[in-house]
Design a protein around this motif. Structure first.
Motif, PDB file in Angstrom:
ATOM      1  N   UNK A   1       0.818  -1.218   0.000  1.00  0.00           N
ATOM      2  CA  UNK A   1       0.000   0.000   0.000  1.00  0.00           C
ATOM      3  C   UNK A   1       0.845   1.259   0.000  1.00  0.00           C
ATOM      4  N   UNK A   2       2.076   1.147   0.488  1.00  0.00           N
ATOM      5  CA  UNK A   2       2.969   2.304   0.554  1.00  0.00           C
ATOM      6  C   UNK A   2       3.771   2.445  -0.739  1.00  0.00           C
ATOM      7  N   UNK A   3       4.316   1.326  -1.207  1.00  0.00           N
ATOM      8  CA  UNK A   3       5.099   1.339  -2.443  1.00  0.00           C
ATOM      9  C   UNK A   3       4.140   1.035  -3.597  1.00  0.00           C
ATOM     10  N   UNK A   4       3.712   2.079  -4.262  1.00  0.00           N
ATOM     11  CA  UNK A   4       2.705   1.924  -5.316  1.00  0.00           C
ATOM     12  C   UNK A   4       3.275   2.136  -6.715  1.00  0.00           C
ATOM     13  N   UNK A   5       4.564   2.505  -6.805  1.00  0.00           N
ATOM     14  CA  UNK A   5       5.170   2.742  -8.112  1.00  0.00           C
ATOM     15  C   UNK A   5       5.334   1.450  -8.912  1.00  0.00           C
TER      16      UNK A   5
ATOM     17  N   UNK B   1      18.210  -0.616   2.408  1.00  0.00           N
ATOM     18  CA  UNK B   1      16.863  -0.759   1.844  1.00  0.00           C
ATOM     19  C   UNK B   1      16.261   0.614   1.531  1.00  0.00           C
ATOM     20  N   UNK B   2      16.470   1.564   2.444  1.00  0.00           N
ATOM     21  CA  UNK B   2      15.965   2.917   2.206  1.00  0.00           C
ATOM     22  C   UNK B   2      16.524   3.488   0.907  1.00  0.00           C
ATOM     23  N   UNK B   3      17.847   3.408   0.754  1.00  0.00           N
ATOM     24  CA  UNK B   3      18.489   4.041  -0.389  1.00  0.00           C
ATOM     25  C   UNK B   3      18.170   3.315  -1.692  1.00  0.00           C
ATOM     26  N   UNK B   4      18.112   1.989  -1.645  1.00  0.00           N
ATOM     27  CA  UNK B   4      17.831   1.242  -2.866  1.00  0.00           C
ATOM     28  C   UNK B   4      16.390   1.447  -3.322  1.00  0.00           C
ATOM     29  N   UNK B   5      15.452   1.433  -2.398  1.00  0.00           N
ATOM     30  CA  UNK B   5      14.072   1.651  -2.804  1.00  0.00           C
ATOM     31  C   UNK B   5      13.851   3.084  -3.283  1.00  0.00           C
ATOM     32  N   UNK B   6      14.580   4.021  -2.704  1.00  0.00           N
ATOM     33  CA  UNK B   6      14.497   5.395  -3.212  1.00  0.00           C
ATOM     34  C   UNK B   6      15.010   5.451  -4.646  1.00  0.00           C
ATOM     35  N   UNK B   7      16.085   4.725  -4.914  1.00  0.00           N
ATOM     36  CA  UNK B   7      16.621   4.672  -6.273  1.00  0.00           C
ATOM     37  C   UNK B   7      15.631   4.001  -7.221  1.00  0.00           C
ATOM     38  N   UNK B   8      15.051   2.898  -6.786  1.00  0.00           N
ATOM     39  CA  UNK B   8      14.092   2.203  -7.638  1.00  0.00           C
ATOM     40  C   UNK B   8      12.925   3.125  -7.999  1.00  0.00           C
ATOM     41  N   UNK B   9      12.520   3.917  -7.035  1.00  0.00           N
ATOM     42  CA  UNK B   9      11.413   4.833  -7.309  1.00  0.00           C
ATOM     43  C   UNK B   9      11.805   5.911  -8.317  1.00  0.00           C
ATOM     44  N   UNK B  10      13.091   6.278  -8.321  1.00  0.00           N
ATOM     45  CA  UNK B  10      13.558   7.218  -9.354  1.00  0.00           C
ATOM     46  C   UNK B  10      13.362   6.635 -10.746  1.00  0.00           C
ATOM     47  N   UNK B  11      13.460   5.321 -10.847  1.00  0.00           N
ATOM     48  CA  UNK B  11      13.347   4.633 -12.123  1.00  0.00           C
ATOM     49  C   UNK B  11      11.988   3.946 -12.261  1.00  0.00           C
ATOM     50  N   UNK B  12      10.986   4.527 -11.647  1.00  0.00           N
ATOM     51  CA  UNK B  12       9.655   3.908 -11.667  1.00  0.00           C
ATOM     52  C   UNK B  12       9.124   3.726 -13.083  1.00  0.00           C
TER      53      UNK B  12
END
Length: 632
Positions: A193-197, A457-468
């Motif tokens: 529910x939080x990670x929706x990208x 995990x914080x930094x990698x998921x932030x990166x993944x969201x950059x590449x959504x």
């Protein structure tokens, strides 16, 4: 996956052999294990154990791990022969049991294994609990692992076997216990529910679909990947004989819960039965036209059957897995697939998969794609295949990483590299090991490593969201720390690479994904020390325990003395990894010569056996070197 991770669908396996699993819970709140099985062979009988064939089982007083009796196993004519015990009426489906057995050869040495045999509809299956472990005649060796039955069965027995020889051996002090499950946390946000990208998924076995595991899976994850149940050895163990008994229940669970499925994997150099690579003459295949035709025919038949069996129920497939070897001039792994067929096995796999599954996303999957040479070799291959019209829709990055590697910059370069190709990118097998090298081993995850992991995990998921716009899925290679392939790879030790701990509670890593502002470091002790006390097994009048002392300061200890007081009349009867003295209720444990030096952030652990009458409450106060410590 990067390496073999043979986790049977119905089992939940932890490092084998390993020390008792630990979790960051308080000594008071941590559930006490309940022992459901004890075989100590002190009564002069075999206590219900039987041979798997015609071997001879007998009570013995020749050697014993505890007390004076053990069980002798002799007259073996095959390595698989050994002692077994019926646990059908003992083990409950969905409960994770820790099984422990002590083994000693009568002479010489070998590797021993602890396993479970189960049967459903008369069909036998074998689940390894503790893998090959060196045993000798010079002392006792402990085989320990965790097992969860996830399906209904009509036959269930635990057994011990050896790997190479058929000599006699002894077993003693067999126990099986479980920790009462903690309810999952329902008052925290769901990851999905939080990670929706993009959908966030988890790799699963059957054990993750039942009881609290199933509840955790359904709450947090939008997709699942059967970790082993769709591989060739599970679906076509013998030629043209297909079985889906492992995977069907997982796909059914996903359909019932509206959860997407990633298929893993149609072609891999590992976990492929030996018959696949034998020619018509029964000899290993070589690069002949006849062998190439036969191998590609087997490949096409396999994909048409397995992919066709599930059809639209599986929307994404890792079609080929781990084909790159950057040390080769052409970048290709020299598997039998490649040496016999060249690139044609990859071309065939994608072509047939597209014919069978016209709407599916078809991926090529590999590990270490953040390494420039590996990344570039994969890029060149995908570019060539797509230029040829091979339907490669997706590049899968496994992302088996650790708390210090790789950098965000390297990972960004990995993702950016494939953007010009116009392919989807997926993170397919992510976990973050708490270890930075094979020489490390912690009895419990250190607080600083868990904090580092949360930030990764914080930094990698932030990166993944950059590449959504490029990433269409992120999958974690497991549900919780109680079942991870990293417990046995690259060495045997307890790892903690996922978002939820061994009792399914959210870790700082979870908050790193869901809400980084809530990442918290475990409070250090007021005097630079912290203690974790756990009961790891219990039986009438006795118990096994473990106590860990952690240096939460910055100055190394050159030695340590740990003290506590029992409040329930308990007595320590045996202790290892230290020396013990007890006067009344007061217990004093001092280091051995080899574990006295504890660096800042390090820890030492001692285990013990004890007796109790009436109750077994955990101590609530500890000192190290005379100073009070935080109790974790």
């Amino acid at each position: 996956m990067r390496a073999l991770a043979r986790l049977a669908v119905t089992t939940l396996l932890v490092a084998a052999p390993l020390t008792a699993v630990t979790a960051a819970a308080s000594a008071v709140a941590d559930p006490t294990p309940i022992t459901v099985l004890t075989s100590d062979f002190e009564d002069g009988t075999v206590q219900g154990w039987a041979g798997r064939s015609a071997e001879t089982l007998a009570p013995s007083t020749t050697v014993a791990h505890g007390g004076t009796g053990s069980l002798s196993v002799s007259g073996r004519t095959a390595t698989w022969q050994g002692p077994s015990l019926d646990v059908l009426d003992t083990f409950v489906k969905g409960t994770a049991y820790t099984i422990s057995v002590w083994v000693r050869t009568a002479s010489g040495s070998d590797n021993a294994r602890l396993s479970v045999e189960r049967r459903t509809g008369g069909v036998a299956a074998y689940d390894q609990v503790a893998g090959n472990t060196a045993v000798t005649s010079g002392g006792w060796t402990n085989l320990t692992g965790r097992y969860t039955l996830a399906t209904d069965v009509e036959f269930l027995r635990i057994y011990v076997e050896t790997a190479s020889t058929t000599g006699a051996f002894f077993i003693d002090d067999v126990t099986a216990s479980y920790v009462p499950a903690l309810p999952i946390q329902t008052d925290i946000p769901s990851v999905k529910d939080v990670v929706t990208e993009f959908p966030v998924g988890a790799a699963i076995t059957g054990a993750e679909t039942v009881t609290e595991h199933g509840q955790l899976l359904a709450k947090h994850f939008a997709s699942v990947t059967p970790g082993n149940a769709l591989k060739w050895d599970a679906t076509e163990p013998s030629e043209n004989t297909f079985t889906y008994t492992q995977a069907d229940p997982l796909i059914a669970w996903a359909k019932a819960h509206g959860t997407a499925v990633r298929g893993h994997t149609l072609v891999w150099h590992n976990q492929t039965p030996a018959w696949v690579f034998l020619g018509a003459d029964g000899q290993p295949m070589t690069a002949t036209a006849e062998d190439k035709e036969l191998l590609l025919g087997r490949l096409e038949n396999h994909i048409r059957n397995v992919a066709g069996h599930y059809g639209d129920d599986i929307g994404v497939w890792d079609v080929v897995n781990e084909v790159i070897d950057e040390s080769q001039a052409d970048g290709m792994r020299r598997s039998t697939w490649f040496t016999v067929t060249g690139l044609d096995y990859i071309r065939t796999a994608f072509r047939v998969a597209r014919e069978v599954l016209p709407a599916a996303t078809l991926c090529i999957n590999d590990y270490n794609t953040n390494v420039a040479a590996k990344r570039d070799a994969l890029f060149a291959l995908v570019s060539q295949l797509r230029t040829e019209g091979v339907p490669v829709d997706c590049v899968g990055h496994q992302m088996h990483i650790n708390v210090s590697w790789p950098s965000v910059a390297d990972t960004r370069a990995m993702l950016q590299k494939f953007v010009p190709l116009g392919v989807e990118q997926q993170i397919t097998e992510m976990d973050v090991s708490i270890y930075t090298g094979s020489g490390e081993s912690f009895p419990a995850p250190p607080a600083d490593r868990l904090l580092q992991q949360a930030y990764v995990y914080r930094d990698m998921f932030a990166l993944f969201r950059e590449f959504a716009g490029e990433i269409t899925s992120v999958t974690l290679w497991g549900l919780a720390d109680d079942n991870t392939w990293l417990d046995t790879f690259p060495v045997t030790r307890k790892d903690a690479p996922l978002l939820f701990d061994t009792v399914l509670q959210a870790k700082s890593a979870y908050w790193g994904v869901v809400d980084p502002s809530k990442i918290e470091q475990t409070p250090p002790g007021t005097s630079g020390c912290a203690v974790t006390y756990r009961v790891t097994g219990s039986w009438t009048g006795g118990f096994q325990g473990e106590v860990k002392v952690a240096n939460t300061g910055t100055t190394a200890w050159t030695g340590w003395t740990l003290t506590w007081a029992f409040t329930g009349g308990q007595t320590v009867t045996q202790l290892w990894n230290g020396t013990v003295a007890q006067s009344g209720t007061a217990v004093t444990v001092t280091n051995t010569s080899w574990n006295g030096a504890v660096a800042g952030g390090g820890s030492a652990t001692a285990g013990f056996l004890g007796s109790w009458t009436g109750g077994n409450p955990a101590p609530t106060a500890f000192t190290v070197n005379g100073t009070a410590c935080t109790v974790l």
